[in-house]
Enzyme design. Structure first.
Site, mmCIF file in Angstrom:
data_model
loop_
_atom_site.group_PDB
_atom_site.id
_atom_site.type_symbol
_atom_site.label_atom_id
_atom_site.label_comp_id
_atom_site.label_asym_id
_atom_site.label_seq_id
_atom_site.Cartn_x
_atom_site.Cartn_y
_atom_site.Cartn_z
ATOM 1 N N CYS A 132 0.847 -1.190 0.000
ATOM 2 C CA CYS A 132 0.000 0.000 0.000
ATOM 3 C C CYS A 132 0.885 1.244 0.000
ATOM 4 C CB CYS A 132 -0.944 0.008 1.207
ATOM 5 S SG CYS A 132 -0.114 0.238 2.793
ATOM 6 N N PRO A 133 0.324 2.431 -0.243
ATOM 7 C CA PRO A 133 1.149 3.639 -0.334
ATOM 8 C C PRO A 133 1.997 3.922 0.900
ATOM 9 C CG PRO A 133 -0.987 4.064 -1.300
ATOM 10 C CD PRO A 133 -1.061 2.697 -0.682
#
Length: 497
Positions: free
Chosen positions: A9-10
């Site tokens: 994920c970011p």
């Protein structure tokens, strides 16, 4: 069957590991074997070649680039955003099982394989079939994912400098010129100046890794240089800053992608990635940022700063409401990250309003997990056993400003949970702005409360937002349960009649 998966994920913190856990649990439930590589902020332990070779299919649950994806070439592949793996791990596992049975080719993963044994550049998560909007979001989220460690380190060091030395530490002489080992002020100045140095990398790193997400490693140099220029070029008003960094990253990626299409002699092809592409792309991006985009984007940045500084009273509270709604909407997703990025970008200006915005955003991001955790304590019967266990973890996640702690609840009942979260976050954001609370650190949750302006009122805003979330979710879930029981009673009565 045997499966392997990669989650990313970011931020590389919550979603990455929650998705991995969900996929592993789904495999246990179905009697399959699952090995997951979590490409998170703490680094990753790569899957062994033997494990990959033995796998029947591959699952990518990622919002940013999957590193070294050429390892999975030739394997049936299922891929989606990381949040789908959290809420729909069983469905993704079934899709992977079907892909393995039908022998679906690996698609984008196969395309990432190198030619002739040459080591390929890291591939991005963006697939050929994705629309431009999806690609743009993934490019920007990749940039944000690499910026966050700089933001956290720099912001906390700056906050620590202010806590030790007071607000006048901003005017302290450089520690290279004057430093007293026994002086608290000198140590405060050291912390502050290290933090400022870390913050100076925000825009270049953001720009560089947006370009990287678009065109791989050859785009890093023009992206980072373009981002640096965005922070330095004087316009009639101010440097282009954060907006300039976004523009420089997208421009760099586009220029490198265009240069890659050039047909060049074989003798030149070998030096293209290390000489020709960085040289030509950096020259083009530098020219555009210096001469074309820098001044107008600087003017736009100045206008935005002036607008923020001009906010007062009701307008400021309304901005807190809007940011709160965004923070509570998708709990770490693109809307949430947009509000967070807006607040972090304002920190570089150092204005009073920008510090209030950062405080409002963090308060709004803490209330969703805290409100749900409180709800599981007050009305246990409205939640499953698994949700009650998740509620215990949500206390810590909420206190740490990890909004993703609310995701398991929202995934199971989005129509009632998400509006409740938005209402509580909007309340916390509005009250934080109304109280004039300020925050110089971009993260930390309750652990940086001593560094917050008006800390007691800030805690009050979080507490009220938490209670609003709790009351809302209990009311909506109770109403839904009551309606369901009425419908079931009516159906039973009709059947017996």
């Amino acid at each position: 069957m045997k499966f392997v998966a990669v989650t990313s994920c970011p931020t590389g913190i919550a979603h990455t590991y929650m998705a991995a856990e969900a996929l592993e649990q789904a495999a246990v439930d179905s009697g399959d074997e699952m090995s997951v590589e979590t490409q998170g902020s703490a680094g990753s332990e790569p899957l062994s070649p033997e494990t990959i070779a033995a796998a029947d299919a591959v699952i990518f649950a990622a919002d940013v680039e999957v590193r070294d994806r050429e390892r999975f070439a030739g394997k049936p592949l299922v891929q989606s955003g990381v949040k789908r793996a959290i809420s729909g791990a069983k469905e993704m596992l079934e899709e992977a099982r079907e892909a393995a049975r039908t022998g679906v080719p690996a698609g984008a993963a196969a395309a990432g394989a190198g030619d002739g044994g040459a080591p390929p550049a890291p591939q991005t998560k963006v697939t050929e079939g994705a629309g431009f909007g999806s690609k743009l979001r993934q490019w920007l989220m990749t940039g944000v994912s690499y910026v966050i460690p700089f933001v956290a380190a720099g912001g906390l060091l700056i906050a620590l400098g202010f806590a030790l030395g007071g607000y006048e530490i901003n005017d302290a002489p450089k520690v290279t010129e004057q430093f007293n080992w026994g002086s608290l002020q000198s140590w405060a100045a050291l912390m502050f100046q290290i933090g400022v140095a870390a913050f100076s990398f925000l825009v270049p790193i953001l720009s560089g890794f947006i370009a990287f997400a678009m065109a791989d490693r050859p785009a890093l140099v023009p992206g980072i240089v373009g981002g640096y220029i965005a922070t330095q070029v004087p316009s009639p008003h101010a440097p282009a800053g954060f907006l300039g960094g976004l523009a420089a990253g997208l421009l760099s990626g586009a220029v490198v992608l265009l240069i890659k299409r050039w047909k060049v002699p074989r003798a030149v092809a070998g030096i293209m990635p290390v000489v020709v592409i960085p040289l030509v792309s950096t020259a083009i991006v530098g020219f555009v940022m210096f001469m074309v985009l820098g001044p107008p984007l600087g003017a736009l940045t100045t206008a935005l700063t002036d607008w923020l500084n001009g906010l007062s009273g009701t307008n400021r509270v309304l901005l807190g409401v809007l940011l709160g709604l965004m923070m509570g909407f998708d709990m770490g997703g693109p809307v949430n990250k947009t509000a967070y990025a807006f607040a972090v970008a304002g920190l570089t200006t150092g204005t009073e309003t920008s510090l209030q915005i950062m405080a409002a955003v963090m308060a709004a991001g803490m209330t969703p997990p805290l409100g749900l955790a409180l709800a599981t304590v007050l009305r246990k019967r409205l939640f499953t056993h698994v949700e009650q266990e998740n509620g215990k973890a949500a206390w810590v996640l909420g206190a740490s400003f990890i909004t993703e702690g609310a995701i398991p609840f929202a995934a199971g009942d989005p129509l009632r949970v998400i509006p409740s979260l938005m209402l509580g976050s909007a309340t916390a954001g509005a009250l934080s702005m109304a109280f004039g609370c300020t925050l110089r650190a971009p993260h930390g949750g309750i652990f940086v409360v001593p560094l917050i302006g008006n800390p007691f009122l800030y805690l009050l805003a979080i507490a009220i937002g938490t209670v609003v979330t709790t009351v809302s979710v209990i009311a909506l879930k109770s109403f839904h349960r009551q309606r369901s029981e009425q419908v079931e009673t009516a159906a039973t009565a009709a059947a017996t009649a």
